[in-house]
Design a protein around this motif. Structure first.
Motif, PDB file in Angstrom:
ATOM      1  N   UNK A   8       0.844  -1.195   0.000  1.00 52.65           N
ATOM      2  CA  UNK A   8       0.000   0.000   0.000  1.00 52.65           C
ATOM      3  C   UNK A   8       0.881   1.247   0.000  1.00 52.65           C
ATOM      4  N   UNK A   9       0.447   2.247  -0.719  1.00 43.83           N
ATOM      5  CA  UNK A   9       1.161   3.515  -0.758  1.00 43.83           C
ATOM      6  C   UNK A   9       0.924   4.266   0.553  1.00 43.83           C
ATOM      7  N   UNK A  10       1.921   4.984   1.057  1.00 41.68           N
ATOM      8  CA  UNK A  10       1.730   5.751   2.284  1.00 41.68           C
ATOM      9  C   UNK A  10       1.096   7.111   1.998  1.00 41.68           C
ATOM     10  N   UNK A  11       0.626   7.768   3.043  1.00 47.73           N
ATOM     11  CA  UNK A  11       0.204   9.157   2.935  1.00 47.73           C
ATOM     12  C   UNK A  11       1.424   9.979   2.543  1.00 47.73           C
ATOM     13  N   UNK A  26      -1.760  17.247   1.697  1.00 45.67           N
ATOM     14  CA  UNK A  26      -1.633  15.793   1.804  1.00 45.67           C
ATOM     15  C   UNK A  26      -2.207  15.119   0.578  1.00 45.67           C
ATOM     16  N   UNK A  27      -1.591  14.001   0.209  1.00 45.75           N
ATOM     17  CA  UNK A  27      -2.138  13.132  -0.831  1.00 45.75           C
ATOM     18  C   UNK A  27      -2.549  11.828  -0.164  1.00 45.75           C
ATOM     19  N   UNK A  48      -0.679  18.327  14.060  1.00 39.57           N
ATOM     20  CA  UNK A  48      -2.107  18.626  14.034  1.00 39.57           C
ATOM     21  C   UNK A  48      -2.630  18.590  12.599  1.00 39.57           C
ATOM     22  N   UNK A  49      -1.899  19.212  11.680  1.00 43.03           N
ATOM     23  CA  UNK A  49      -2.304  19.207  10.276  1.00 43.03           C
ATOM     24  C   UNK A  49      -2.345  17.807   9.688  1.00 43.03           C
ATOM     25  N   UNK A  50      -1.328  17.004   9.984  1.00 45.13           N
ATOM     26  CA  UNK A  50      -1.301  15.636   9.464  1.00 45.13           C
ATOM     27  C   UNK A  50      -2.466  14.816  10.015  1.00 45.13           C
ATOM     28  N   UNK A  51      -2.749  14.979  11.297  1.00 44.49           N
ATOM     29  CA  UNK A  51      -3.850  14.237  11.901  1.00 44.49           C
ATOM     30  C   UNK A  51      -5.197  14.647  11.305  1.00 44.49           C
ATOM     31  N   UNK A  63       0.656   6.680  10.941  1.00 48.02           N
ATOM     32  CA  UNK A  63       1.175   5.573  10.124  1.00 48.02           C
ATOM     33  C   UNK A  63       2.395   6.022   9.304  1.00 48.02           C
ATOM     34  N   UNK A  64       3.072   5.065   8.678  1.00 47.70           N
ATOM     35  CA  UNK A  64       4.185   5.430   7.797  1.00 47.70           C
ATOM     36  C   UNK A  64       3.728   6.448   6.754  1.00 47.70           C
ATOM     37  N   UNK A  65       4.621   7.367   6.403  1.00 38.94           N
ATOM     38  CA  UNK A  65       4.281   8.434   5.464  1.00 38.94           C
ATOM     39  C   UNK A  65       5.526   8.925   4.755  1.00 38.94           C
TER      40      UNK A  65
END
Length: 78
Positions: A8-11, A26-27, A48-51, A63-65
């Motif tokens: 699976x591709x990561x964020x 984010x993608x 905060x932005x990532x969440x 998760x991995x990104x």
């Protein structure tokens, strides 16, 4: 030979932390769409932005990104 175990591709995140606001892009690995968000800058603003963009609660593990991070805080101070 394809064994059906594609990884699976990561964020993917691109974050620019400025003195006033932190811009987050984010993608999603699910649909490939880009999402953006602007949050007030603080030491925890990138997290905060990532969440928020990935829909994670404040307690969930990130998760991995893939992450690209830049800061204009010092540049603006000059």
């Amino acid at each position: 030979m394809n064994t059906g175990t594609a990884k699976a591709q990561p964020w993917e995140f691109w974050i620019d932390q400025g003195g006033t606001f932190t811009d987050c892009i984010a993608r999603s690995p699910h649909d490939g769409l880009l999402r953006s968000l602007k949050v007030p800058s603080s030491p925890k603003a990138p997290l905060l932005g990532m969440r928020r963009l990935s829909g994670l609660s404040s307690e969930a593990a990130i998760p991995p990104m893939r992450l690209r991070f830049g800061s204009t805080i010092v540049t603006n101070a000059l």
